[in-house]
Design an enzyme around this catalytic site. Structure first.
Site, PDB file in Angstrom:
ATOM      1  N   ASP A  59     -25.503  24.002 119.897  1.00 19.77           N
ATOM      2  CA  ASP A  59     -24.327  23.143 120.063  1.00 19.77           C
ATOM      3  C   ASP A  59     -24.698  21.697 120.336  1.00 19.77           C
ATOM      4  O   ASP A  59     -23.851  20.804 120.263  1.00 19.77           O
ATOM      5  CB  ASP A  59     -23.509  23.614 121.270  1.00 19.77           C
ATOM      6  CG  ASP A  59     -22.633  24.805 120.953  1.00 19.77           C
ATOM      7  OD1 ASP A  59     -22.101  24.851 119.844  1.00 19.77           O
ATOM      8  OD2 ASP A  59     -22.483  25.661 121.840  1.00 19.77           O
TER       9      ASP A  59
HETATM   10  C1  BGC Z   1     -24.142  23.065 126.571  1.00 19.25           C
HETATM   11  C2  BGC Z   1     -24.259  24.150 125.583  1.00 19.25           C
HETATM   12  C3  BGC Z   1     -22.905  24.636 125.227  1.00 19.25           C
HETATM   13  C4  BGC Z   1     -22.039  23.469 124.773  1.00 19.25           C
HETATM   14  C5  BGC Z   1     -20.635  23.869 124.374  1.00 19.25           C
HETATM   15  C6  BGC Z   1     -23.261  21.990 126.031  1.00 19.25           C
HETATM   16  O1  BGC Z   1     -23.117  20.974 126.937  1.00 19.25           O
HETATM   17  O2  BGC Z   1     -25.405  22.576 126.853  1.00 19.25           O
HETATM   18  O3  BGC Z   1     -25.099  25.174 126.024  1.00 19.25           O
HETATM   19  O4  BGC Z   1     -23.011  25.563 124.210  1.00 19.25           O
HETATM   20  O5  BGC Z   1     -21.994  22.479 125.719  1.00 19.25           O
HETATM   21  O6  BGC Z   1     -19.753  23.981 125.425  1.00 19.25           O
HETATM   22  C1  NOJ Z   2     -24.152  28.239 124.632  1.00 16.60           C
HETATM   23  C2  NOJ Z   2     -23.060  28.547 123.680  1.00 16.60           C
HETATM   24  O1  NOJ Z   2     -22.155  29.449 124.271  1.00 16.60           O
HETATM   25  C3  NOJ Z   2     -23.605  29.125 122.395  1.00 16.60           C
HETATM   26  O2  NOJ Z   2     -22.580  29.328 121.468  1.00 16.60           O
HETATM   27  C4  NOJ Z   2     -24.648  28.206 121.828  1.00 16.60           C
HETATM   28  O3  NOJ Z   2     -25.160  28.800 120.672  1.00 16.60           O
HETATM   29  C5  NOJ Z   2     -25.739  27.927 122.827  1.00 16.60           C
HETATM   30  N1  NOJ Z   2     -25.157  27.405 124.028  1.00 16.60           N
HETATM   31  C6  NOJ Z   2     -26.790  26.954 122.325  1.00 16.60           C
HETATM   32  O4  NOJ Z   2     -26.307  25.667 122.268  1.00 16.60           O
END
Ligand code: BGC
Ligand code: NOJ
Length: 825
Positions: free
Chosen positions: A487
């Protein structure tokens, strides 16, 4: 250092000191009512939606982190001494303390001055309540006069509003006290037709419903006035902070015990029959009272506990193993499937790190959670697939999240995460392989929940594949959109203003950023989609998917290889990411395992070379890092990934979710030692002995362990709600132990280290129990048996007859038991 131990026999983790490095929690309830409960009685509860129907108020990021949520106090009415049997919040010393987290229940015991308390907390199956059964025993030589206080602070339902909108909320709190039951009625007078209530099983000697009256001015939960003085004031809250607090007096002779059950309940009434008498403004409490009555009967909690245990034994009975490796056995048999159930239920909504007000159900997350859950309760997986698919957009794309209460796509975050749709294909394939239920492909499912727009689920899968094909970049690789699995790899955002969301800020127009990760995922998904299409005699679709997988493989071969590993992406300007051409972020973990999983790089040995590079550059004793070198400064063109300090989260942390992809890659390329070695590096049980470093619960996976660049390398964060649970279940169960559902039968193809003599397992699959014994003929090394090239080469004997290959053909319908001998070299 340990803070407790596993009780494998009882499937419990026993915490033996209350001051764990972080709150170590458990989840009670797996239907509508969910409770988070820490080892000192903290946490909160909600019904169906962690934000909109919150029952207990909870303050995140508090000091101490976990002040409480469910408060139990004992007071020695003779000496005036008072304490909490779960230690918090008074923190008065306990002579004995133990917290047993079990499957759907928790027991916290604490003794002080000869008064022993043991509280069993559970959410009974089928009910929207939580029960705390408190048993108090006088171990002294003389009689004891004890007061037992139970208390909760009510949340005014919408947890977000409750924590921010004080100008309204400090005036709207309402309660009613009738027959020793405290009803929390805020907003019931107007649009709500639900209320909460708090009561106990014995006559009470006092109550309070105003927080200020119970705690006293300028006092906190560690020093409540009512407990300090031993008397309640019978306060009625008007606005401010409504609480439910009850006092029961116990007169205990030497050796005597008493049991008190506290119940926190949630009751919904039909909207047109809210009041009794009608239009009186007085709530109809009949439903609540009926439930409470049953908890005033002896043995009720015991029976609930027994049915909970039975349900879990039945569920876990689908897959049990005896490998001789303690860490494998206890995670596979108990804790990993348990965590898979919790992630399946809650997605990423509510934990000690997820406040329950942020994210709904992730499209990508929920599809992956299903991979580790589908064998436990296939029927629920089926419903979930249909719910998820119904949020899909007509162009094949997906809302990144949907709301559990409404099941609608979440407009705030929208779509554009270009990997999302492909995960739906993997989820459907896993469901079909587990159950053989291909009829699901014909179920009419709407697009974006629009009534009348339904088309069969197979059309949804078709558009998942087309979505990628319609969005290819200059190298023929998939465009990344807002981000892919990572993400935080935001190649089109160029976020310059503090506070702008990396995920939802507008993308810079004209972006051609491509994702090698999505390319690998696409090949994997397209192969699964082809297999499903062929099973439905749709040869044209099968061929389309196969051809697309082949052209994507060609694009990968031509443009994604960096020399010793696969690149990660191409950025907005067409420059490689995850390449020796970069100063930082030269190698990323994500594509390396996924390529092998997709069958890419197996023939030209690139998969194996890539995995060797992972070992050389990314592996640490605490797991495999996301990338190296970590980014030391903020890169506009990379986004959130470079916003984190090096070693944390997506900037080079050990993002545990990805580690199983490498384990699976190792298994596919035949490195049994490597696969298990990685498995054990992040296995929570195997890390129990370093709990002071790891800090999170030793019985569940955490999303992240700080990477080598972090000051706190080895420290875990974001436990419980992570795709790590599902993927580790898949890696160990399906690829290392090798027991893998396929469309035409159960495959058994273990890839286990030479040092293992074998293992046994039972697996229920499509109504038949398989008893599997894995044994060795030789010493476990390749070539130990003539004609076998790799350690995985396997010979199966099914009900006494050797078979060709490693897929056990489906037995005659009605067959209850199949015995399988598995011979390894
Ligand atoms: C986090 C991720 C998460 C994303 C979406 C980011 O700030 O580091 O792990 O998947 O937000 O909410
Ligand atoms: C947490 C999110 O829930 C997941 O969808 C994502 O793939 C990972 N973070 C990596 O960014």
């Amino acid at each position: 250092m340990r803070y407790g131990h596993f009780d494998d026999e009882r499937r419990e983790y026993v915490i033996t000191r209350p001051d764990t490095p972080l709150p170590w929690i458990n989840y009670l309830g797996s239907e509508d009512y969910i409770a988070l409960l820490s080892n000192t009685g903290g946490g909160y509860s909600f019904v169906r939606d962690a934000r909109l129907r919150r029952l207990i108020r909870y303050r995140y990021n508090n000091a101490p982190l976990d002040v409480g949520g469910r408060f139990l106090y004992l007071r020695d009415d003779t000496s005036g001494d008072y304490w909490n049997p779960g230690w918090q919040p008074t923190q008065r010393d306990l002579d004995e303390y133990a917290c047993r987290h079990g499957l759907g229940y928790t027991v916290i015991g604490g003794t002080r001055g000869g008064i022993r308390t043991e509280t069993t907390y559970l959410v009974p199956p089928g009910q929207t309540i939580e029960a705390w059964r408190v048993s108090v025993t006088n171990e002294r030589q003389e009689a004891a006069h004890i007061s037992l206080f139970g208390a909760v602070e009510f949340c005014l339902w919408d947890a977000q509003d409750d924590a921010t909108n004080f100008q309204r909320n400090l005036s709207i709190g309402e309660v009613l006290v009738e027959d020793d039951v405290i009803y929390h009625l805020t907003e019931y007078r107007e649009r709500r037709d639900h209320f909460a209530w708090f009561a106990c099983s014995v006559p009470v000697s006092g109550f309070d419903t105003s927080r200020e009256a119970f705690l006293g001015p300028y006092r906190g939960w560690e020093r409540p006035l009512a407990v300090d003085h031993g008397t309640m004031s019978g306060s009625i809250a008007h606005g401010w902070q409504p609480v439910g607090a009850l006092q029961a007096e116990l007169r205990l002779g030497p050796g005597q015990s008493r049991e008190v059950v506290f119940v926190l309940g949630y009751t919904e009434n039909p909207p047109d029959a809210k009041f009794d008498p009608p239009a009186s403004g007085h709530p109809d409490t009949a439903r609540a009272r009926a439930v409470l009555e049953s908890y005033r009967q002896d043995g009720r909690v015991e029976r609930d506990l027994a049915s909970l245990r039975e349900a879990w034994e039945e569920r876990l009975g689908v897959f049990q193993v005896a490998t001789g490796d303690l860490h494998v056995d206890r995670m596979v048999n108990t804790w990993n499937p348990y965590q898979c159930m919790v992630t399946f239920n809650l997605s990423r909504s509510a934990s000690m790190f997820e406040s329950g007000i942020g994210r709904g159900m992730g499209f990508r997350d929920s599809n992956q959670d299903l991979l580790g859950f589908v064998h436990l309760v296939p029927q629920r997986a089926r419903e979930r697939i249909l719910d998820i698919a119904a949020t899909q957009l007509p162009d094949g794309g997906a809302y990144h999240q949907y709301q559990p209460l409404t099941k609608r796509g979440n407009d705030d975050i929208g779509g554009g995460f270009n990997d999302d749709p492909l995960w739906l294909v993997l989820a459907v394939a896993a469901y079909a392989k587990e159950t053989g239920d291909l009829a699901i492909l014909d179920v009419p499912v709407p697009w974006d929940n629009a009534e009348g727009s339904e088309s069969p689920l197979r059309d949804h899968l078709r558009r998942c594949i087309s979505f990628t094909l319609d969005r290819l970049g200059p190298h023929g690789l998939p465009l990344i959109g807002r981000a892919d699995w990572n993400d935080c790899l935001n190649l089109n955002v160029f976020s310059e203003r503090p506070g702008d969301s990396f995920q939802t800020a507008p993308n810079r127009p004209g972006g051609v950023a491509e994702s090698v990760f999505i390319a690998a995922l696409f090949v994997l998904a397209a192969r699964e989609a082809a297999a499903l299409a062929r099973l439905r005699d749709d040869e044209a679709e099968a061929v389309r998917c196969e051809d697309a997988a082949a052209s994507m493989t060609a694009a990968i071969e031509a443009h994604a290889w960096d020399g010793a590993w696969y690149r990660r992406a191409y950025d907005y300007f067409g420059r490689p990411v995850g390449s020796t051409e970069n100063d930082e972020g030269q190698i990323f973990i994500e594509p390396q395992g996924l390529m092998a999983m997709a069958g890419v790089g197996l023939e030209d040995d690139r998969a194996r070379t890539a995995l060797a590079s992972v070992r050389a550059h990314l592996a640490t004793a605490h797991g495999i890092m996301l990338h190296q070198p970590a980014f030391t400064s903020y890169h506009l063109e990379l986004g959130e990934i470079s916003s984190y300090p090096p070693g944390y989260k997506e900037n080079g942390g050990v993002f545990c979710h990805t580690n199983p992809w490498i384990m699976i890659g190792e298994a596919i390329t035949g490195d049994a030692e490597g696969a298990l070695d990685y498995y054990l590096r992040i296995n929570p049980s195997a890390r129990e002995a370093i709990s002071e470093v790891h800090r999170c619960e030793p019985y569940v996976y955490a999303q992240m362990i700080a990477g080598r660049d972090a000051a706190s390398h080895g420290e875990a964060k974001n436990s419980w709600l992570t795709g790590t649970a599902a993927w580790n279940m898949v890696a160990i169960g399906q690829w290392i132990l090798g027991i893998r559902p396929e469309h035409h039968g159960l495959r058994v193809e273990p890839v286990i280290p030479a040092g293992w003599a074998g293992f046994s397992a039972t697996r229920r699959f499509r109504g038949t129990a398989y008893e599997i014994e894995v044994r060795r003929r030789g010493d476990g090394h390749p070539g130990a048996v003539a004609g076998t090239a790799r350690p995985g080469a396997v010979q199966l004997v099914v009900d006494g007859r050797p078979i060709e290959g490693t897929v056990i053909p489906l037995p005659e319908p009605g067959t209850s038991l199949v015995r399988v001998e598995v011979w390894l070299p």
